[in-house]
Design an enzyme around this catalytic site. Structure first.
Site, PDB file in Angstrom:
ATOM      1  N   GLY A   8       0.873  -1.182   0.000  1.00  0.00           N
ATOM      2  CA  GLY A   8       0.000   0.000   0.000  1.00  0.00           C
ATOM      3  C   GLY A   8       0.901   1.221   0.000  1.00  0.00           C
ATOM      4  N   GLY A  13       1.490   4.628   3.515  1.00  0.00           N
ATOM      5  CA  GLY A  13       2.607   3.780   3.093  1.00  0.00           C
ATOM      6  C   GLY A  13       3.785   4.593   2.594  1.00  0.00           C
ATOM      7  N   ASP A  32       2.010  -1.595  -4.603  1.00  0.00           N
ATOM      8  CA  ASP A  32       0.628  -1.112  -4.688  1.00  0.00           C
ATOM      9  C   ASP A  32      -0.005  -1.728  -5.926  1.00  0.00           C
ATOM     10  OD1 ASP A  32      -0.788   1.543  -3.197  1.00  0.00           O
ATOM     11  OD2 ASP A  32      -1.725   0.912  -5.073  1.00  0.00           O
ATOM     12  N   ARG A  87     -14.218   3.050  11.785  1.00  0.00           N
ATOM     13  CA  ARG A  87     -13.178   2.162  11.250  1.00  0.00           C
ATOM     14  C   ARG A  87     -13.778   0.813  10.874  1.00  0.00           C
ATOM     15  NH1 ARG A  87     -10.817   5.059  15.528  1.00  0.00           N
ATOM     16  NH2 ARG A  87      -8.981   6.285  14.946  1.00  0.00           N
ATOM     17  N   HIS A 174      -8.486  -0.110  18.768  1.00  0.00           N
ATOM     18  CA  HIS A 174      -8.290   1.146  18.016  1.00  0.00           C
ATOM     19  C   HIS A 174      -9.641   1.606  17.467  1.00  0.00           C
ATOM     20  CE1 HIS A 174      -6.138   4.186  15.860  1.00  0.00           C
ATOM     21  NE2 HIS A 174      -6.375   3.688  14.660  1.00  0.00           N
TER      22      HIS A 174
HETATM   23  O1  TXD Z   1      -3.185   3.883  12.990  1.00  0.00           O
HETATM   24  C1  TXD Z   1      -3.544   3.202  12.097  1.00  0.00           C
HETATM   25  N1  TXD Z   1      -3.637   1.904  12.246  1.00  0.00           N
HETATM   26  C2  TXD Z   1      -3.872   3.821  10.802  1.00  0.00           C
HETATM   27  C3  TXD Z   1      -4.607   3.094   9.844  1.00  0.00           C
HETATM   28  C4  TXD Z   1      -3.439   5.125  10.508  1.00  0.00           C
HETATM   29  C5  TXD Z   1      -3.502   5.594   9.229  1.00  0.00           C
HETATM   30  C6  TXD Z   1      -4.149   4.873   8.155  1.00  0.00           C
HETATM   31  N2  TXD Z   1      -4.794   3.692   8.603  1.00  0.00           N
HETATM   32  C7  TXD Z   1      -5.422   2.816   7.628  1.00  0.00           C
HETATM   33  O2  TXD Z   1      -4.473   2.434   6.646  1.00  0.00           O
HETATM   34  C8  TXD Z   1      -6.545   3.455   6.868  1.00  0.00           C
HETATM   35  O3  TXD Z   1      -7.753   3.433   7.598  1.00  0.00           O
HETATM   36  C9  TXD Z   1      -6.611   2.568   5.655  1.00  0.00           C
HETATM   37  O4  TXD Z   1      -7.319   1.392   5.947  1.00  0.00           O
HETATM   38  C10 TXD Z   1      -5.139   2.224   5.388  1.00  0.00           C
HETATM   39  C11 TXD Z   1      -4.488   3.086   4.307  1.00  0.00           C
HETATM   40  O5  TXD Z   1      -4.667   4.437   4.603  1.00  0.00           O
HETATM   41  P1  TXD Z   1      -4.063   5.572   3.654  1.00  0.00           P
HETATM   42  O6  TXD Z   1      -4.421   6.861   4.261  1.00  0.00           O
HETATM   43  O7  TXD Z   1      -2.655   5.294   3.367  1.00  0.00           O
HETATM   44  O8  TXD Z   1      -4.969   5.336   2.344  1.00  0.00           O
HETATM   45  P2  TXD Z   1      -4.612   5.599   0.814  1.00  0.00           P
HETATM   46  O9  TXD Z   1      -3.802   6.839   0.670  1.00  0.00           O
HETATM   47  O10 TXD Z   1      -5.896   5.480   0.076  1.00  0.00           O
HETATM   48  O11 TXD Z   1      -3.660   4.384   0.432  1.00  0.00           O
HETATM   49  C12 TXD Z   1      -4.103   3.075   0.378  1.00  0.00           C
HETATM   50  C13 TXD Z   1      -3.368   2.420  -0.760  1.00  0.00           C
HETATM   51  C14 TXD Z   1      -3.743   2.981  -2.137  1.00  0.00           C
HETATM   52  O12 TXD Z   1      -2.583   3.460  -2.799  1.00  0.00           O
HETATM   53  C15 TXD Z   1      -4.339   1.792  -2.869  1.00  0.00           C
HETATM   54  O13 TXD Z   1      -4.051   1.784  -4.258  1.00  0.00           O
HETATM   55  C16 TXD Z   1      -3.664   0.648  -2.146  1.00  0.00           C
HETATM   56  O14 TXD Z   1      -3.685   1.034  -0.781  1.00  0.00           O
HETATM   57  N3  TXD Z   1      -4.296  -0.642  -2.336  1.00  0.00           N
HETATM   58  C17 TXD Z   1      -3.598  -1.780  -2.503  1.00  0.00           C
HETATM   59  N4  TXD Z   1      -2.286  -2.022  -2.482  1.00  0.00           N
HETATM   60  C18 TXD Z   1      -1.879  -3.293  -2.693  1.00  0.00           C
HETATM   61  N5  TXD Z   1      -2.729  -4.301  -2.870  1.00  0.00           N
HETATM   62  C19 TXD Z   1      -4.062  -4.108  -2.890  1.00  0.00           C
HETATM   63  N6  TXD Z   1      -4.912  -5.136  -3.076  1.00  0.00           N
HETATM   64  C20 TXD Z   1      -4.546  -2.800  -2.699  1.00  0.00           C
HETATM   65  N7  TXD Z   1      -5.785  -2.241  -2.648  1.00  0.00           N
HETATM   66  C21 TXD Z   1      -5.609  -0.923  -2.426  1.00  0.00           C
END
Ligand code: TXD
Length: 311
Positions: A8, A13, A32, A87, A174
């Protein structure tokens, strides 16, 4: 050089990669599903290294094979919240993504330690552990470092004291039922309860619980990523440098705090073995009630997951 792969390459990420590169801790791989995006971000970061003077290899890929022989796999793939969402609303969308990320990466890095961030956090960590059938030391959820940092920032602001003097422990799931421990949290050794007036402290506790939502509402699209990514960088450093650093993290409970078969935020010791030890605080009656309420909420999401995925 050690190796960390981040699944991700979105906001959390990619920012994680930058914090890790700054620490010159490991070579980095960003994976990604979006074509070209992880490659582009990886290259941009690689070209940053001469400026900040760090010798780190950074590559982006759409192929899990690139993650081979990673020491740590960080999972941040999946949807973030939108305003008004909890969440837990992300469960069905993210279970597939995290399940695939967990199982695919294990094929190439059978010895990796997993740090999971995707929400609903505790349940996505549970999914990773169960699908990959790993010992619990090797799957850790990131939540507590972030939630505690939020509380620390609010306390520092209110007290007019350096953030470095402030220790806070936000435990539990969380979610909205997380448990900010005001008795264990302290300002230079003085319990928070004794340092701040009750009304100010209550306001800080409430703001901490809703800290993620506050940012989601401000951003309108996407959720927080600077503090979450800094948190996972700190955890990764503790693991790779074998620091035995005690941090609040989500860990798989086997009887600790009277809990079983759930991921829950507790103080853990992080070292090269991953989650090496769970620290058990003595809780008073109110704290026990808050823990039980939070654990019930997490358990409910775990049960919902089990209806979606065979684990
Ligand atoms: O404290 C915590 N645990 C968290 C959790 C703090 C911040 C973000 N948190 C969670 O992480 C948030 O609730 C989301 O469930 C994830 C990702 O959050 P982010 O803000 O980074 O979201 P983005 O910017 O949308 O990035 C997610 C990326 C995006 O580039 C997608 O294309 C990719 O995930 N994605 C994938 N990558 C690989 N493989 C698959 N299948 C896939 N699907 C989506």
């Amino acid at each position: 050089m050690q190796k960390i792969s981040i699944i991700g390459a979105g906001m959390t990420g990619a920012t994680t990669a930058l914090w890790l590169a700054e620490r010159e801790l490991a070579d980095l791989v960003l994976v990604d599903v979006v074509e070209g995006m992880p490659q582009g971000k990886g290259l941009d970061m690689l070209e940053t290294m001469p400026i900040i003077g760090r010798d780190v290899e950074i590559v982006g890929s759409n192929d899990y094979a690139a993650t081979g022989d990673s020491d740590i796999i960080i999972i941040t793939a999946g949807l973030p919240r939108k305003p008004g969402m909890s969440r837990d609303d992300l469960l069905s969308a993210n279970a597939d993504v995290v399940g695939k990320a967990a199982t695919e990466t294990l094929k190439y890095s059978p010895d990796a330690i997993y740090v999971v961030l995707t929400n609903p956090l505790d349940t996505m960590a549970y999914l990773t552990l169960k699908l990959n059938k790993l010992p619990r030391e090797r799957v850790i959820g990131q939540a507590g470092v972030l939630d505690s940092a939020r509380m620390r920032a609010f306390v520092a602001h209110e007290a007019g004291v350096s953030v470095e003097n402030i220790q806070c422990y936000v435990l539990g799931g969380h979610g909205d039922e997380m448990v900010p421990l005001t008795r264990h949290s302290n300002v230079a050794g003085i319990a928070l309860r004794d340092y701040l007036p009750a009304d100010k402290l209550e306001a800080i506790v409430n703001r901490t619980r809703k800290g993620g939502g506050e940012i989601v509402n401000l951003l309108k699209s996407g959720s927080a990523y600077y503090a979450p990514s800094a948190a996972v960088a700190q955890m990764s450093e503790a693991i790779l440098k074998d620091k035995h650093l005690i941090l609040p993290c989500s860990a798989y409970m086997q009887g600790e705090y009277g809990l079983n078969d759930i991921f829950f935020g507790v103080p853990v010791m992080l070292g090269r073995g991953g989650m090496e030890k769970i620290i058990e605080y003595e809780l008073d009656a109110d704290e026990k009630v808050a823990f039980a309420k939070s654990a019930a909420a997490v358990k409910e999401t775990h049960e919902a997951l089990k209806k979606l995925v065979k684990i």
